[in-house]
Scaffold this motif. Structure first.
Motif, PDB file in Angstrom:
ATOM      1  N   VAL A  49       0.864  -1.183   0.000  1.00 34.75           N
ATOM      2  CA  VAL A  49       0.000   0.000   0.000  1.00 34.75           C
ATOM      3  C   VAL A  49       0.897   1.228   0.000  1.00 34.75           C
ATOM      4  N   PHE A  50       0.719   2.095  -0.991  1.00 35.03           N
ATOM      5  CA  PHE A  50       1.609   3.240  -1.166  1.00 35.03           C
ATOM      6  C   PHE A  50       0.904   4.547  -0.837  1.00 35.03           C
ATOM      7  N   ASP A  51       1.550   5.364  -0.023  1.00 34.11           N
ATOM      8  CA  ASP A  51       1.214   6.770  -0.004  1.00 34.11           C
ATOM      9  C   ASP A  51       1.599   7.340  -1.365  1.00 34.11           C
ATOM     10  N   SER A  78      -1.108  -8.700   8.792  1.00 32.48           N
ATOM     11  CA  SER A  78       0.339  -8.873   8.922  1.00 32.48           C
ATOM     12  C   SER A  78       1.038  -9.066   7.578  1.00 32.48           C
ATOM     13  N   ARG A  79       0.249  -9.282   6.506  1.00 31.90           N
ATOM     14  CA  ARG A  79       0.831  -9.457   5.172  1.00 31.90           C
ATOM     15  C   ARG A  79       0.616  -8.222   4.297  1.00 31.90           C
ATOM     16  N   ILE A  80       0.188  -7.117   4.916  1.00 39.93           N
ATOM     17  CA  ILE A  80       0.028  -5.842   4.214  1.00 39.93           C
ATOM     18  C   ILE A  80       1.149  -4.918   4.669  1.00 39.93           C
ATOM     19  N   ALA A  81       1.782  -4.230   3.736  1.00 36.29           N
ATOM     20  CA  ALA A  81       2.858  -3.287   4.068  1.00 36.29           C
ATOM     21  C   ALA A  81       2.484  -1.896   3.575  1.00 36.29           C
ATOM     22  N   MET A  82       2.474  -0.940   4.499  1.00 33.44           N
ATOM     23  CA  MET A  82       2.239   0.459   4.163  1.00 33.44           C
ATOM     24  C   MET A  82       3.568   1.143   3.906  1.00 33.44           C
ATOM     25  N   CYS A  83       3.682   1.830   2.771  1.00 33.08           N
ATOM     26  CA  CYS A  83       4.917   2.517   2.389  1.00 33.08           C
ATOM     27  C   CYS A  83       4.636   4.009   2.317  1.00 33.08           C
ATOM     28  N   GLY A  84       5.206   4.771   3.251  1.00 39.50           N
ATOM     29  CA  GLY A  84       4.922   6.192   3.290  1.00 39.50           C
ATOM     30  C   GLY A  84       6.093   6.998   3.803  1.00 39.50           C
ATOM     31  N   ASP A  85       5.960   8.319   3.716  1.00 40.20           N
ATOM     32  CA  ASP A  85       7.087   9.203   4.044  1.00 40.20           C
ATOM     33  C   ASP A  85       6.927   9.935   5.372  1.00 40.20           C
ATOM     34  N   THR A  86       5.841   9.716   6.102  1.00 40.92           N
ATOM     35  CA  THR A  86       5.648  10.422   7.371  1.00 40.92           C
ATOM     36  C   THR A  86       5.467   9.434   8.514  1.00 40.92           C
ATOM     37  N   LEU A  87       6.004   9.801   9.665  1.00 40.33           N
ATOM     38  CA  LEU A  87       5.880   8.950  10.846  1.00 40.33           C
ATOM     39  C   LEU A  87       4.476   8.999  11.437  1.00 40.33           C
ATOM     40  N   HIS A  88       3.919  10.205  11.597  1.00 37.33           N
ATOM     41  CA  HIS A  88       2.672  10.362  12.346  1.00 37.33           C
ATOM     42  C   HIS A  88       1.432  10.023  11.544  1.00 37.33           C
ATOM     43  N   THR A  89       1.543   9.909  10.235  1.00 37.75           N
ATOM     44  CA  THR A  89       0.385   9.519   9.435  1.00 37.75           C
ATOM     45  C   THR A  89       0.583   8.121   8.868  1.00 37.75           C
ATOM     46  N   ASP A  90       1.513   7.961   7.932  1.00 35.15           N
ATOM     47  CA  ASP A  90       1.693   6.670   7.263  1.00 35.15           C
ATOM     48  C   ASP A  90       2.099   5.556   8.224  1.00 35.15           C
ATOM     49  N   ILE A  91       3.138   5.783   9.003  1.00 31.74           N
ATOM     50  CA  ILE A  91       3.688   4.711   9.845  1.00 31.74           C
ATOM     51  C   ILE A  91       2.804   4.465  11.060  1.00 31.74           C
ATOM     52  N   LEU A  92       2.424   5.513  11.765  1.00 27.97           N
ATOM     53  CA  LEU A  92       1.602   5.350  12.965  1.00 27.97           C
ATOM     54  C   LEU A  92       0.261   4.704  12.640  1.00 27.97           C
ATOM     55  N   GLN A 117       2.558  -4.188   8.362  1.00 24.60           N
ATOM     56  CA  GLN A 117       3.973  -3.873   8.277  1.00 24.60           C
ATOM     57  C   GLN A 117       4.132  -2.422   7.804  1.00 24.60           C
ATOM     58  N   THR A 118       5.254  -1.803   8.163  1.00 29.89           N
ATOM     59  CA  THR A 118       5.440  -0.395   7.816  1.00 29.89           C
ATOM     60  C   THR A 118       6.816  -0.172   7.194  1.00 29.89           C
ATOM     61  N   VAL A 119       6.828   0.657   6.148  1.00 26.01           N
ATOM     62  CA  VAL A 119       8.062   1.006   5.439  1.00 26.01           C
ATOM     63  C   VAL A 119       8.132   2.524   5.344  1.00 26.01           C
TER      64      VAL A 119
END
Length: 293
Positions: A46-48, A238-252, A260-262
């Motif tokens: 999943v991409f931002d 657990s088999r979905i990975a979010m790929c984003g550039d911000t800590l407080h929105t994408d990763i959190l 999973q978070t990237v």
């Protein structure tokens, strides 16, 4: 209106931390060279958009090739964007221009979630000048410099800060203080990376509105994750990975969903910065870091 830098944005997000989802245990914070390094552990990427696939209207080099490569490996691809300035027709057209054409189920936006929350009342809509509002589910008023229109609206929908001014913000604030009404913020971001810097987004303007009935849509809030999961039936979180550039929105937001978070570091919010001090201060640590996808 432009925020100065990543440190200022980080501090602004930390100041509203109590309003955001809780972070589970921090990730491992492991650096990787490319998303293909973790492909065996992921069924859906999943991409931002901003800072990951594009900066403003400029595609990020290699992003389209990486998305195509992941598709060729049998991975599901989704774009999960807080950009609410475009209806779906315009959004699909934008990604086609970026070289990443998307199927209908591959795009989820905060605008989608916002429209689902609108009822039959007369909504005053803050939108980009070019937005024709053709996807609104009922009657609307376009809000701008007319205080009477703001006062007539039975609820407020804030989709875009393009053209929004401090004078308009003050009129809206005064109107809501005199008569509180529901407010739907269609883009929870405080800022977005663009070619000229970091633009202030609807989430920034939401922070000072006197609106006890205010709802935020987009990452890190849950509605968009619910929509994304619905498009991926049978895929474990657990088999979905979010790929984003911000800590407080994408990763959190994704970590709160047990995805999973990237963290993508080269072109977005933290461009030119070592993200690890920010991760340590906030406790928001991704599972993986990559310069570009």
């Amino acid at each position: 209106m432009i925020m100065k830098d990543a440190a200022e944005v980080f501090d602004a997000y930390e100041a509203i931390r109590s309003r955001l989802p809780s972070m589970p245990s921090p990730g491992a914070g492991q650096d990787i060279d490319a998303l293909t390094d973790i492909a065996e552990t992921v069924d859906a990427f999943v991409f931002d958009a901003f800072g990951v696939l594009n900066v403003g209207d400029t595609p990020i080099p290699g992003a389209a090739r990486r998305v195509a490569a992941l598709r060729s490996m049998g991975k599901a691809v989704r774009v999960l964007s807080n950009a609410a300035s475009y209806d779906r027709v315009a959004a699909f057209a934008k990604f086609t221009r970026l070289g990443i054409p998307l199927a209908e189920e591959e795009l989820v936006t905060s605008r989608d979630a916002t429209l689902l929350a609108m009822d039959a009342r007369l909504w005053g809509v803050i939108a980009a000048p070019e937005d024709r509002l053709l996807d609104m589910p009922g009657p609307t008023l376009r809000l701008g410099d007319d205080r009477d229109a703001i006062d007539r609206a039975e609820g407020i929908v804030f989709l875009s800060s393009a053209g929004w001014t401090e004078a308009r913000q003050q009129m809206l604030t005064d109107s809501l203080a005199a008569r509180p009404r529901p407010v739907l913020i269609g883009n929870a971001d405080l800022v977005a990376p663009r070619e000229t810097g970091l633009s202030l987004e609807p989430g920034h303007f939401a922070q000072t509105l006197p609106a006890p009935d205010l709802r935020m849509f987009g990452k890190p809030f849950p509605d968009v994750y619910t929509l994304t999961r619905a498009s991926l039936p049978g895929t474990p979180p657990s088999r979905i990975a979010m790929c984003g550039d911000t800590l407080h929105t994408d990763i959190l937001g994704a970590a709160a969903e047990r995805w999973q978070t990237v963290l993508v570091t080269r072109d977005g919010l933290f461009a030119g910065h070592d993200t690890r001090p920010f991760e340590t201060r906030s406790g928001i640590v991704p599972d993986w870091r990559v310069a570009r996808i």
